[in-house]
Design a protein around this motif. Structure first.
Motif, PDB file in Angstrom:
ATOM      1  N   LEU A   1      -6.006   2.184  -7.901  1.00  0.00           N
ATOM      2  CA  LEU A   1      -5.933   1.378  -6.885  1.00  0.00           C
ATOM      3  C   LEU A   1      -5.195   1.101  -7.100  1.00  0.00           C
ATOM      4  N   TYR A   2      -4.844   0.734  -7.820  1.00  0.00           N
ATOM      5  CA  TYR A   2      -3.912  -0.258  -8.253  1.00  0.00           C
ATOM      6  C   TYR A   2      -2.368   0.498  -7.910  1.00  0.00           C
ATOM      7  N   GLN A   3      -2.169   2.379  -8.802  1.00  0.00           N
ATOM      8  CA  GLN A   3      -1.210   2.706  -8.640  1.00  0.00           C
ATOM      9  C   GLN A   3      -1.385   3.229  -7.568  1.00  0.00           C
ATOM     10  N   LEU A   4      -2.262   3.209  -6.006  1.00  0.00           N
ATOM     11  CA  LEU A   4      -2.145   3.681  -4.816  1.00  0.00           C
ATOM     12  C   LEU A   4      -1.340   2.470  -4.401  1.00  0.00           C
ATOM     13  N   LEU A   5      -1.589   1.343  -4.191  1.00  0.00           N
ATOM     14  CA  LEU A   5      -1.085   0.537  -3.466  1.00  0.00           C
ATOM     15  C   LEU A   5       1.050   0.312  -4.625  1.00  0.00           C
ATOM     16  N   LEU A   6       0.743   0.408  -5.350  1.00  0.00           N
ATOM     17  CA  LEU A   6       2.444  -0.032  -5.746  1.00  0.00           C
ATOM     18  C   LEU A   6       2.782   1.109  -4.781  1.00  0.00           C
ATOM     19  N   SER A   7       2.482   2.930  -5.033  1.00  0.00           N
ATOM     20  CA  SER A   7       3.256   4.049  -4.359  1.00  0.00           C
ATOM     21  C   SER A   7       3.406   3.794  -2.769  1.00  0.00           C
ATOM     22  N   CYS A   8       1.780   3.392  -2.086  1.00  0.00           N
ATOM     23  CA  CYS A   8       2.127   4.182  -1.124  1.00  0.00           C
ATOM     24  C   CYS A   8       0.914   2.977   0.006  1.00  0.00           C
ATOM     25  N   GLY A   9       0.905   1.559  -0.121  1.00  0.00           N
ATOM     26  CA  GLY A   9       0.086   0.486   0.290  1.00  0.00           C
ATOM     27  C   GLY A   9       0.571   0.216   1.337  1.00  0.00           C
ATOM     28  N   GLU A  10       1.767   0.140   2.072  1.00  0.00           N
ATOM     29  CA  GLU A  10       2.202  -0.155   2.974  1.00  0.00           C
ATOM     30  C   GLU A  10       1.970   0.882   4.197  1.00  0.00           C
ATOM     31  N   ASP A  11       1.955   2.518   3.909  1.00  0.00           N
ATOM     32  CA  ASP A  11       0.849   3.383   4.681  1.00  0.00           C
ATOM     33  C   ASP A  11      -1.004   3.067   4.466  1.00  0.00           C
ATOM     34  N   ILE A  12      -1.356   2.685   3.707  1.00  0.00           N
ATOM     35  CA  ILE A  12      -2.595   2.330   4.468  1.00  0.00           C
ATOM     36  C   ILE A  12      -3.667   2.021   5.818  1.00  0.00           C
ATOM     37  N   GLY A  13      -3.063   1.054   6.519  1.00  0.00           N
ATOM     38  CA  GLY A  13      -2.965   1.140   8.031  1.00  0.00           C
ATOM     39  C   GLY A  13      -4.473   0.976   8.177  1.00  0.00           C
ATOM     40  N   PRO A  14      -5.178   1.321   8.666  1.00  0.00           N
ATOM     41  CA  PRO A  14      -6.564   0.948   8.947  1.00  0.00           C
ATOM     42  C   PRO A  14      -7.838   1.235   7.811  1.00  0.00           C
ATOM     43  N   ALA A  15      -6.865   1.375   6.786  1.00  0.00           N
ATOM     44  CA  ALA A  15      -7.812   1.820   5.828  1.00  0.00           C
ATOM     45  C   ALA A  15      -8.182  -0.023   4.633  1.00  0.00           C
ATOM     46  N   TRP A  16      -7.424  -0.645   5.178  1.00  0.00           N
ATOM     47  CA  TRP A  16      -6.921  -2.490   4.430  1.00  0.00           C
ATOM     48  C   TRP A  16      -9.158  -2.709   4.270  1.00  0.00           C
ATOM     49  N   PRO A  17      -9.590  -2.180   5.301  1.00  0.00           N
ATOM     50  CA  PRO A  17     -10.827  -2.901   4.669  1.00  0.00           C
ATOM     51  C   PRO A  17     -11.326  -2.626   3.962  1.00  0.00           C
TER      52      PRO A  17
ATOM     53  N   LEU B   1      -0.927  -7.894  -5.930  1.00  0.00           N
ATOM     54  CA  LEU B   1      -0.235  -7.947  -4.767  1.00  0.00           C
ATOM     55  C   LEU B   1      -0.344  -7.201  -3.861  1.00  0.00           C
ATOM     56  N   VAL B   2      -1.591  -6.862  -2.986  1.00  0.00           N
ATOM     57  CA  VAL B   2      -1.362  -7.290  -1.474  1.00  0.00           C
ATOM     58  C   VAL B   2      -1.176  -8.702  -1.292  1.00  0.00           C
ATOM     59  N   ARG B   3      -1.156  -9.597  -1.797  1.00  0.00           N
ATOM     60  CA  ARG B   3      -0.731 -10.713  -1.839  1.00  0.00           C
ATOM     61  C   ARG B   3       0.549 -10.865  -1.414  1.00  0.00           C
ATOM     62  N   ASN B   4       1.037 -10.583  -2.154  1.00  0.00           N
ATOM     63  CA  ASN B   4       2.592 -10.751  -2.389  1.00  0.00           C
ATOM     64  C   ASN B   4       3.576  -9.551  -1.838  1.00  0.00           C
ATOM     65  N   ASP B   5       3.146  -8.499  -1.098  1.00  0.00           N
ATOM     66  CA  ASP B   5       3.382  -7.526  -0.933  1.00  0.00           C
ATOM     67  C   ASP B   5       3.300  -7.153   0.146  1.00  0.00           C
ATOM     68  N   PHE B   6       1.830  -7.148   0.886  1.00  0.00           N
ATOM     69  CA  PHE B   6       1.107  -6.331   1.890  1.00  0.00           C
ATOM     70  C   PHE B   6       0.623  -8.021   2.761  1.00  0.00           C
ATOM     71  N   LEU B   7       1.121  -9.168   2.813  1.00  0.00           N
ATOM     72  CA  LEU B   7       0.288 -10.132   3.806  1.00  0.00           C
ATOM     73  C   LEU B   7       0.706  -9.480   5.012  1.00  0.00           C
ATOM     74  N   SER B   8       1.940  -9.718   5.175  1.00  0.00           N
ATOM     75  CA  SER B   8       2.990  -9.690   7.119  1.00  0.00           C
ATOM     76  C   SER B   8       2.487  -7.849   6.849  1.00  0.00           C
ATOM     77  N   ALA B   9       1.635  -7.676   6.625  1.00  0.00           N
ATOM     78  CA  ALA B   9       1.415  -5.897   6.868  1.00  0.00           C
ATOM     79  C   ALA B   9      -0.172  -6.303   7.751  1.00  0.00           C
ATOM     80  N   LEU B  10      -0.486  -6.904   6.757  1.00  0.00           N
ATOM     81  CA  LEU B  10      -2.442  -6.049   6.614  1.00  0.00           C
ATOM     82  C   LEU B  10      -2.400  -6.692   8.579  1.00  0.00           C
ATOM     83  N   PRO B  11      -3.247  -5.518   9.066  1.00  0.00           N
ATOM     84  CA  PRO B  11      -3.585  -5.881  10.790  1.00  0.00           C
ATOM     85  C   PRO B  11      -3.985  -7.748  10.690  1.00  0.00           C
ATOM     86  N   VAL B  12      -3.847  -7.725  11.449  1.00  0.00           N
ATOM     87  CA  VAL B  12      -4.704  -9.499  12.082  1.00  0.00           C
ATOM     88  C   VAL B  12      -5.664  -9.552  12.045  1.00  0.00           C
ATOM     89  N   ASP B  13      -6.813  -8.151  11.417  1.00  0.00           N
ATOM     90  CA  ASP B  13      -8.501  -8.308  11.971  1.00  0.00           C
ATOM     91  C   ASP B  13      -8.952  -8.192  10.256  1.00  0.00           C
TER      92      ASP B  13
END
Length: 166
Positions: free
Chosen positions: A30-46, A73-85
C-alpha cells in the motif's frame, strides 16, 4: 475508476489474513502504491483510509508503524487532492492513530498532523466552503457547554450553520 477500487479491495481482503507477514506485505504494498500512483486513486480513497483506520484500531505495533507511514504520506502529499467527502474520514483515521496505545510517538505525531490539517483548512477556507456546498456536506459537531451544576454537556449541532455564522 472501478479498477482502483478492485485493487484496493484486494488489499483490504488480504489485510484480514491471520498471518502477520501477510499484513506486513499488504502495508508495504500500500505504501509503494501510494508513492507510485497515489494521485490516481480517486474514488477509492475511502477504501484506503478505512484500511488505515482499521490498522490503528488493531493495536499491533509493527502494523501501526507501517500504516502510519501511509497516513503521513496521504497527509503530506495528497491532502489537497483528496475528494472533499473523504476529509472527515481522513480526520477520524488520523484521530485513531492519536488514540492508539501501542506507540506514544505515533500518537503525538498524529496530533501534530491534525494541527497541520487545521492550518490547511484555515488557509483554504474559501475553497473548502465552496467544495462543501457542492457535496451537501453537513456533519454533526458537538456543542459543549457547562451546566449549572458544573457538568460538561454536549449537544449535536450542524457545522454548516456554524460556518455561516462566522
Amino acid at each position: 475508476f472501478d479498477m482502483e477500487r478492485r485493487v484496493l479491495a484486494v488489499y483490504e481482503e488480504l489485510y484480514r489474513s491471520p498471518w502477520a507477514d501477510t499484513k506486513n506485505y499488504v502495508l508495504e504494498g500500500l505504501y509503494q502504491l501510494l508513492l507510485s500512483c497515489g494521485e490516481d486513486i480517486g474514488p477509492a480513497w475511502p477504501l484506503v483510509l478505512a484500511l488505515l483506520k482499521g490498522v490503528a484500531q488493531d493495536q499491533e505495533e509493527q502494523h501501526v508503524r507501517q500504516a502510519f507511514m501511509c497516513v503521513q504520506l496521504v497527509r503530506n502529499d495528497f491532502l489537497s487532492a483528496l475528494p472533499v467527502d473523504c476529509l472527515q474520514l481522513l480526520l477520524t483515521t488520523i484521530g485513531a492513530y492519536g488514540c492508539q496505545s501501542s506507540d506514544l510517538n505515533i500518537s503525538l505525531t498524529a496530533i501534530t498532523l491534525l494541527w497541520n490539517i487545521a492550518d490547511f483548512f484555515g488557509r483554504e477556507r474559501p475553497a473548502l466552503l465552496a467544495a462543501f456546498s457542492e457535496v451537501d456536506f453537513h456533519p454533526q459537531v458537538p456543542r459543549l457547554s457547562v451546566s449549572d451544576d458544573g457538568e460538561l454537556v454536549s449537544e449535536a449541532g450542524d457545522l454548516d450553520e456554524e460556518v455561516r455564522q462566522i
